[in-house]
Design a protein around this motif. Structure first.
Motif, PDB file in Angstrom:
ATOM      1  N   GLU A 263      -7.912  16.473 -75.807  1.00 15.40           N
ATOM      2  CA  GLU A 263      -7.688  15.833 -77.106  1.00 15.40           C
ATOM      3  C   GLU A 263      -7.793  14.315 -77.000  1.00 15.40           C
ATOM      4  O   GLU A 263      -8.380  13.667 -77.865  1.00 15.40           O
ATOM      5  CB  GLU A 263      -6.330  16.246 -77.689  1.00 15.40           C
ATOM      6  CG  GLU A 263      -6.240  17.715 -78.035  1.00 15.40           C
ATOM      7  CD  GLU A 263      -7.324  18.196 -78.987  1.00 15.40           C
ATOM      8  OE1 GLU A 263      -7.757  17.427 -79.873  1.00 15.40           O
ATOM      9  OE2 GLU A 263      -7.748  19.362 -78.848  1.00 15.40           O
ATOM     10  N   PHE A 264      -7.231  13.746 -75.933  1.00 17.41           N
ATOM     11  CA  PHE A 264      -7.341  12.297 -75.745  1.00 17.41           C
ATOM     12  C   PHE A 264      -8.806  11.901 -75.564  1.00 17.41           C
ATOM     13  O   PHE A 264      -9.256  10.885 -76.099  1.00 17.41           O
ATOM     14  CB  PHE A 264      -6.500  11.831 -74.556  1.00 17.41           C
ATOM     15  CG  PHE A 264      -5.019  11.919 -74.788  1.00 17.41           C
ATOM     16  CD1 PHE A 264      -4.441  11.421 -75.953  1.00 17.41           C
ATOM     17  CD2 PHE A 264      -4.193  12.505 -73.841  1.00 17.41           C
ATOM     18  CE1 PHE A 264      -3.066  11.499 -76.166  1.00 17.41           C
ATOM     19  CE2 PHE A 264      -2.818  12.587 -74.046  1.00 17.41           C
ATOM     20  CZ  PHE A 264      -2.256  12.084 -75.204  1.00 17.41           C
ATOM     21  N   ARG A 265      -9.546  12.704 -74.823  1.00 17.47           N
ATOM     22  CA  ARG A 265     -10.975  12.424 -74.615  1.00 17.47           C
ATOM     23  C   ARG A 265     -11.712  12.441 -75.966  1.00 17.47           C
ATOM     24  O   ARG A 265     -12.526  11.561 -76.250  1.00 17.47           O
ATOM     25  CB  ARG A 265     -11.586  13.437 -73.646  1.00 17.47           C
ATOM     26  CG  ARG A 265     -13.013  13.097 -73.235  1.00 17.47           C
ATOM     27  CD  ARG A 265     -13.577  14.045 -72.184  1.00 17.47           C
ATOM     28  NE  ARG A 265     -12.879  13.892 -70.917  1.00 17.47           N
ATOM     29  CZ  ARG A 265     -12.068  14.813 -70.374  1.00 17.47           C
ATOM     30  NH1 ARG A 265     -11.868  15.977 -70.962  1.00 17.47           N
ATOM     31  NH2 ARG A 265     -11.464  14.591 -69.224  1.00 17.47           N
ATOM     32  N   SER A 266     -11.412  13.429 -76.797  1.00 14.19           N
ATOM     33  CA  SER A 266     -12.050  13.516 -78.113  1.00 14.19           C
ATOM     34  C   SER A 266     -11.659  12.331 -78.993  1.00 14.19           C
ATOM     35  O   SER A 266     -12.492  11.795 -79.730  1.00 14.19           O
ATOM     36  CB  SER A 266     -11.660  14.824 -78.810  1.00 14.19           C
ATOM     37  OG  SER A 266     -12.185  15.930 -78.116  1.00 14.19           O
ATOM     38  N   ALA A 267     -10.402  11.919 -78.920  1.00 15.85           N
ATOM     39  CA  ALA A 267      -9.938  10.781 -79.719  1.00 15.85           C
ATOM     40  C   ALA A 267     -10.690   9.517 -79.343  1.00 15.85           C
ATOM     41  O   ALA A 267     -11.192   8.786 -80.205  1.00 15.85           O
ATOM     42  CB  ALA A 267      -8.433  10.581 -79.528  1.00 15.85           C
ATOM     43  N   VAL A 268     -10.793   9.259 -78.053  1.00 17.10           N
ATOM     44  CA  VAL A 268     -11.443   8.040 -77.575  1.00 17.10           C
ATOM     45  C   VAL A 268     -12.951   8.101 -77.804  1.00 17.10           C
ATOM     46  O   VAL A 268     -13.580   7.080 -78.117  1.00 17.10           O
ATOM     47  CB  VAL A 268     -11.087   7.789 -76.091  1.00 17.10           C
ATOM     48  CG1 VAL A 268     -11.906   6.664 -75.496  1.00 17.10           C
ATOM     49  CG2 VAL A 268      -9.592   7.495 -75.961  1.00 17.10           C
ATOM     50  N   ALA A 269     -13.541   9.287 -77.695  1.00 17.13           N
ATOM     51  CA  ALA A 269     -14.975   9.416 -77.980  1.00 17.13           C
ATOM     52  C   ALA A 269     -15.265   9.091 -79.444  1.00 17.13           C
ATOM     53  O   ALA A 269     -16.272   8.455 -79.766  1.00 17.13           O
ATOM     54  CB  ALA A 269     -15.458  10.825 -77.644  1.00 17.13           C
ATOM     55  N   ALA A 270     -14.360   9.507 -80.336  1.00 20.58           N
ATOM     56  CA  ALA A 270     -14.553   9.248 -81.770  1.00 20.58           C
ATOM     57  C   ALA A 270     -14.208   7.810 -82.134  1.00 20.58           C
ATOM     58  O   ALA A 270     -14.818   7.233 -83.030  1.00 20.58           O
ATOM     59  CB  ALA A 270     -13.712  10.219 -82.594  1.00 20.58           C
ATOM     60  N   ASP A 271     -13.221   7.225 -81.448  1.00 20.43           N
ATOM     61  CA  ASP A 271     -12.790   5.867 -81.755  1.00 20.43           C
ATOM     62  C   ASP A 271     -12.270   5.195 -80.482  1.00 20.43           C
ATOM     63  O   ASP A 271     -11.092   5.320 -80.140  1.00 20.43           O
ATOM     64  CB  ASP A 271     -11.703   5.881 -82.828  1.00 20.43           C
ATOM     65  CG  ASP A 271     -11.290   4.478 -83.265  1.00 20.43           C
ATOM     66  OD1 ASP A 271     -11.720   3.486 -82.638  1.00 20.43           O
ATOM     67  OD2 ASP A 271     -10.522   4.383 -84.244  1.00 20.43           O
ATOM     68  N   PRO A 272     -13.142   4.484 -79.770  1.00 13.66           N
ATOM     69  CA  PRO A 272     -12.745   3.861 -78.496  1.00 13.66           C
ATOM     70  C   PRO A 272     -11.561   2.901 -78.611  1.00 13.66           C
ATOM     71  O   PRO A 272     -10.869   2.671 -77.625  1.00 13.66           O
ATOM     72  CB  PRO A 272     -14.013   3.115 -78.056  1.00 13.66           C
ATOM     73  CG  PRO A 272     -15.129   3.857 -78.716  1.00 13.66           C
ATOM     74  CD  PRO A 272     -14.583   4.309 -80.040  1.00 13.66           C
TER      75      PRO A 272
END
Length: 167
Positions: free
Chosen positions: A131-140
């Motif tokens: 989930e953290f990876r997806s969050a950062v991929a969507a909004d660094p």
């Protein structure tokens, strides 16, 4: 467009202006007037929920979000806000709501971030990392809000989107 719909739209715009100028009680009354004209106006229900949540009236906020979700079960903003409201008291329900919000809006970066935090608390570190990876991929820009133990594994990449959505 009917006169009733036009009146509801005009009132809705007025309520948004009242919010902008911090007349929150006036905005709430105006959203109620919108709902008298259009009981199925999910945006009016949602905005009433936001106003109640700001005031700490969690039961009223939750009821308003639930009404918005009865109208549109995939309304990501209502799903997200209700999950944030419940994350301290009912984490399992909050997780379900966040997963529904993500299903409705897969690039909802803050929904991924919130879900990661809850999964970390529940000791589901592998899922949390995803989930953290997806969050950062969507909004660094959310990288700094990722717990330190996950930061090495979710470092923003040059291909990460610079324009994620916020829930």
């Amino acid at each position: 467009m009917t006169k009733r719909t036009q009146d509801a739209n005009t009132l809705f715009q007025a309520a948004l202006l009242q919010e902008k100028y911090q007349d929150l009680q006036g905005a709430a009354r105006t959203y109620q007037r919108v709902l008298e004209l259009e009981p199925d106006n999910k945006l009016a229900w949602y905005n009433l929920g936001v106003l109640a949540q700001r005031d700490g009236r969690t039961a009223v906020a939750r009821d308003a979000y639930d009404k918005a979700l009865k109208i549109d079960p995939k309304y990501a903003s209502a799903l997200y806000n209700e999950a944030v409201l419940l994350k301290a008291s009912d984490t399992d329900h909050a997780v379900r709501l966040l997963k529904r919000a993500i299903a409705a809006s897969p690039r909802a970066a803050t929904a991924h971030l919130q879900l990661g935090w809850i999964l970390t608390q529940k000791k589901h570190d592998d899922e949390a990392e995803d989930e953290f990876r997806s969050a950062v991929a969507a909004d660094p820009s959310l990288y700094s809000q990722v717990p330190e133990q996950f930061q090495d594994d979710v470092t923003p990449t040059p291909t990460s989107s610079q324009a994620g959505t916020n829930g």
